[in-house]
Design a protein around this motif. Structure first.
Motif, PDB file in Angstrom:
ATOM      1  N   GLN A   1       0.775  -1.158   0.058  1.00  0.00           N
ATOM      2  CA  GLN A   1       0.035  -0.007   0.138  1.00  0.00           C
ATOM      3  C   GLN A   1       0.812   1.253   0.003  1.00  0.00           C
ATOM      4  O   GLN A   1       0.410   2.362  -0.511  1.00  0.00           O
ATOM      5  N   ASP A   2       1.829   1.405   0.549  1.00  0.00           N
ATOM      6  CA  ASP A   2       2.843   2.565   0.513  1.00  0.00           C
ATOM      7  C   ASP A   2       3.682   2.533  -0.646  1.00  0.00           C
ATOM      8  O   ASP A   2       4.625   1.936  -1.113  1.00  0.00           O
ATOM      9  N   PRO A   3       3.466   3.672  -1.508  1.00  0.00           N
ATOM     10  CA  PRO A   3       4.019   3.970  -2.623  1.00  0.00           C
ATOM     11  C   PRO A   3       5.620   4.002  -2.416  1.00  0.00           C
ATOM     12  O   PRO A   3       6.382   3.698  -3.524  1.00  0.00           O
ATOM     13  N   GLY A   4       5.981   4.674  -1.462  1.00  0.00           N
ATOM     14  CA  GLY A   4       7.544   4.825  -1.223  1.00  0.00           C
ATOM     15  C   GLY A   4       8.243   3.304  -1.194  1.00  0.00           C
ATOM     16  O   GLY A   4       9.273   3.102  -1.576  1.00  0.00           O
ATOM     17  N   ASN A   5       7.385   2.381  -0.445  1.00  0.00           N
ATOM     18  CA  ASN A   5       7.958   1.066  -0.382  1.00  0.00           C
ATOM     19  C   ASN A   5       8.109   0.414  -1.434  1.00  0.00           C
ATOM     20  O   ASN A   5       9.062  -0.213  -1.921  1.00  0.00           O
TER      21      ASN A   5
ATOM     22  N   ASP B   1      -1.069   1.680  -6.970  1.00  0.00           N
ATOM     23  CA  ASP B   1      -0.881   1.774  -8.381  1.00  0.00           C
ATOM     24  C   ASP B   1       0.898   1.857  -8.860  1.00  0.00           C
ATOM     25  O   ASP B   1       1.531   2.384  -8.231  1.00  0.00           O
ATOM     26  N   LEU B   2       0.822   1.054  -9.618  1.00  0.00           N
ATOM     27  CA  LEU B   2       2.440   0.857  -9.969  1.00  0.00           C
ATOM     28  C   LEU B   2       2.888   2.027 -10.686  1.00  0.00           C
ATOM     29  O   LEU B   2       4.023   2.337 -10.314  1.00  0.00           O
ATOM     30  N   ASP B   3       2.250   3.051 -11.195  1.00  0.00           N
ATOM     31  CA  ASP B   3       2.791   4.314 -11.733  1.00  0.00           C
ATOM     32  C   ASP B   3       2.082   5.566 -10.984  1.00  0.00           C
ATOM     33  O   ASP B   3       2.334   6.498 -11.109  1.00  0.00           O
ATOM     34  N   HIS B   4       2.000   5.279  -9.689  1.00  0.00           N
ATOM     35  CA  HIS B   4       1.757   6.309  -8.849  1.00  0.00           C
ATOM     36  C   HIS B   4       3.087   7.407  -8.633  1.00  0.00           C
ATOM     37  O   HIS B   4       4.165   6.644  -8.547  1.00  0.00           O
ATOM     38  N   PRO B   5       2.989   8.428  -8.645  1.00  0.00           N
ATOM     39  CA  PRO B   5       4.110   9.416  -8.821  1.00  0.00           C
ATOM     40  C   PRO B   5       5.297   9.320  -7.935  1.00  0.00           C
ATOM     41  O   PRO B   5       6.309   9.312  -8.114  1.00  0.00           O
ATOM     42  N   LYS B   6       4.767   8.795  -6.641  1.00  0.00           N
ATOM     43  CA  LYS B   6       5.732   8.551  -5.644  1.00  0.00           C
ATOM     44  C   LYS B   6       6.544   7.381  -5.802  1.00  0.00           C
ATOM     45  O   LYS B   6       7.771   7.397  -5.271  1.00  0.00           O
ATOM     46  N   VAL B   7       5.888   6.303  -6.504  1.00  0.00           N
ATOM     47  CA  VAL B   7       6.501   5.160  -6.636  1.00  0.00           C
ATOM     48  C   VAL B   7       7.524   5.497  -7.920  1.00  0.00           C
ATOM     49  O   VAL B   7       8.726   4.827  -7.497  1.00  0.00           O
ATOM     50  N   LEU B   8       7.163   5.994  -8.665  1.00  0.00           N
ATOM     51  CA  LEU B   8       8.296   6.312  -9.884  1.00  0.00           C
ATOM     52  C   LEU B   8       9.433   6.956  -9.194  1.00  0.00           C
ATOM     53  O   LEU B   8      10.726   6.941  -9.509  1.00  0.00           O
ATOM     54  N   ARG B   9       9.138   8.197  -8.395  1.00  0.00           N
ATOM     55  CA  ARG B   9      10.130   8.959  -7.743  1.00  0.00           C
ATOM     56  C   ARG B   9      11.210   8.156  -6.681  1.00  0.00           C
ATOM     57  O   ARG B   9      12.387   8.011  -6.815  1.00  0.00           O
ATOM     58  N   ALA B  10      10.344   7.094  -5.879  1.00  0.00           N
ATOM     59  CA  ALA B  10      11.190   6.352  -4.997  1.00  0.00           C
ATOM     60  C   ALA B  10      11.856   5.207  -5.607  1.00  0.00           C
ATOM     61  O   ALA B  10      12.746   4.771  -5.050  1.00  0.00           O
ATOM     62  N   SER B  11      11.575   5.000  -6.894  1.00  0.00           N
ATOM     63  CA  SER B  11      12.577   3.837  -7.805  1.00  0.00           C
ATOM     64  C   SER B  11      13.646   4.585  -8.187  1.00  0.00           C
ATOM     65  O   SER B  11      14.524   3.703  -8.808  1.00  0.00           O
ATOM     66  N   ALA B  12      13.792   5.756  -7.976  1.00  0.00           N
ATOM     67  CA  ALA B  12      15.162   6.446  -8.569  1.00  0.00           C
ATOM     68  C   ALA B  12      15.370   6.212 -10.153  1.00  0.00           C
ATOM     69  O   ALA B  12      16.515   6.285 -10.641  1.00  0.00           O
ATOM     70  N   GLY B  13      14.298   6.048 -10.883  1.00  0.00           N
ATOM     71  CA  GLY B  13      14.375   5.981 -12.355  1.00  0.00           C
ATOM     72  C   GLY B  13      14.449   4.576 -12.959  1.00  0.00           C
ATOM     73  O   GLY B  13      14.576   4.218 -13.849  1.00  0.00           O
ATOM     74  N   GLN B  14      14.707   3.599 -11.837  1.00  0.00           N
ATOM     75  CA  GLN B  14      14.655   2.228 -12.193  1.00  0.00           C
ATOM     76  C   GLN B  14      13.341   1.574 -12.507  1.00  0.00           C
ATOM     77  O   GLN B  14      13.468   0.496 -13.144  1.00  0.00           O
ATOM     78  N   TRP B  15      12.346   2.361 -12.420  1.00  0.00           N
ATOM     79  CA  TRP B  15      11.169   1.913 -12.870  1.00  0.00           C
ATOM     80  C   TRP B  15      11.027   1.344 -14.319  1.00  0.00           C
ATOM     81  O   TRP B  15      10.246   0.383 -14.893  1.00  0.00           O
TER      82      TRP B  15
END
Length: 269
Positions: A123-127, A151-165
């Motif tokens: 549930q946590d996009p940062g995680n 959501d896989l493409d949540h803005p925070k998910v994208l940022r927390a992936s440091a571009g590896q998404w």
């Protein structure tokens, strides 16, 4: 230059801060220089890019790439960029990309898997973003995410992936149990992380094709996935500690799996 918050494009992009609108518009929001740069490096087609004058002057080469890569590029005021972005202090650029194009996330069902990770009800996009970053660093072959997760493409998910998404093969699974069952039929071992397991994670044989199963900190894995798994492992914790962040847990187990697999690769035949 776009300066009005009432501009139709600005209104459209501001709506992308909400998950429902990202689904309706079939667009994802890329915020910040690093994320936009990584998207371009991965060859992801961009729909719209908005930037400030200061950003263009600071990153002229990336601006030139955007002019070629994006369908539409707009110069906007600082106020407009602030309104579009979800971050408190955006660094001068925001872009959009189609959800169904240009990403490794749409993984082939027949893709060979030596090491993968499956996430249930995260549930946590940062995680989630941190797990994606770790999985990419380890070099996993694929990531499966249950549909009831963030959501896989949540803005925070994208940022927390440091571009590896953009570099990791991923898929959102409508039926994670079914997909994992298909992997088992292909000879893939399913290793579940469970606090009450008897084995520690370094006691498992990861030299065979493996997918590591992780649930959220609160509920863990469902009974369906636990039943489906071949072996359960735990991460030892000091007294009084209930659980680890899922991204930390993923890093420990995935790196141990990669260590074992890498060791066998260099053994003499």
């Amino acid at each position: 230059m776009i300066t009005s918050l009432q501009n139709p494009l600005v209104k459209q992009l501001r709506k992308l801060q909400r998950a429902k609108e990202r689904r309706n518009q079939r667009l994802m929001l890329l915020e910040g220089t690093h994320l936009v740069e990584e998207a371009c490096a991965a060859g992801m087609p961009l729909v719209t890019a908005c930037h400030t004058t200061a950003w263009q002057q600071t990153y002229p080469q990336l601006w030139s790439v955007l002019m070629q890569r994006a369908i539409r590029v707009e110069l906007v005021s600082e106020e407009v960029l602030q309104a579009i972005a979800t971050t408190v202090h955006p660094d001068g650029v925001v872009a959009t990309a189609e959800r169904t194009l240009g990403s490794a996330q749409f993984m082939s069902p027949t893709r060979a898997v030596q090491l993968g990770v499956a996430l249930e009800t995260i549930q946590d996009p940062g995680n989630l973003g941190a797990v994606i970053r770790t999985a990419a660093a380890v070099g996993v072959d694929g990531l499966w995410l249950s549909v009831n997760s963030v959501d896989l493409d949540h803005p925070k998910v994208l940022r927390a992936s440091a571009g590896q998404w953009f570099r990791l093969p991923m898929t959102v699974s409508g039926d994670l149990s079914r997909d994992l069952q298909m992997l088992k039929l292909q000879g893939v071992q399913l290793v579940a992380t469970v606090p009450t397991a008897t084995l520690t994670y370094w006691q498992v044989d990861f030299t065979r094709p493996t997918v590591v199963l992780l649930g959220n900190e609160g509920g863990g894995l469902s009974s369906a996935l636990l039943t489906l798994s071949d072996v359960a492992v735990k991460i030892p914790l000091a007294a009084g500690i209930e659980s680890l962040n899922v991204a930390i847990a993923a890093a420990l187990v995935l790196y141990e799996a990669r260590r074992q697999q890498s060791f066998t690769e260099v053994l003499p035949r």
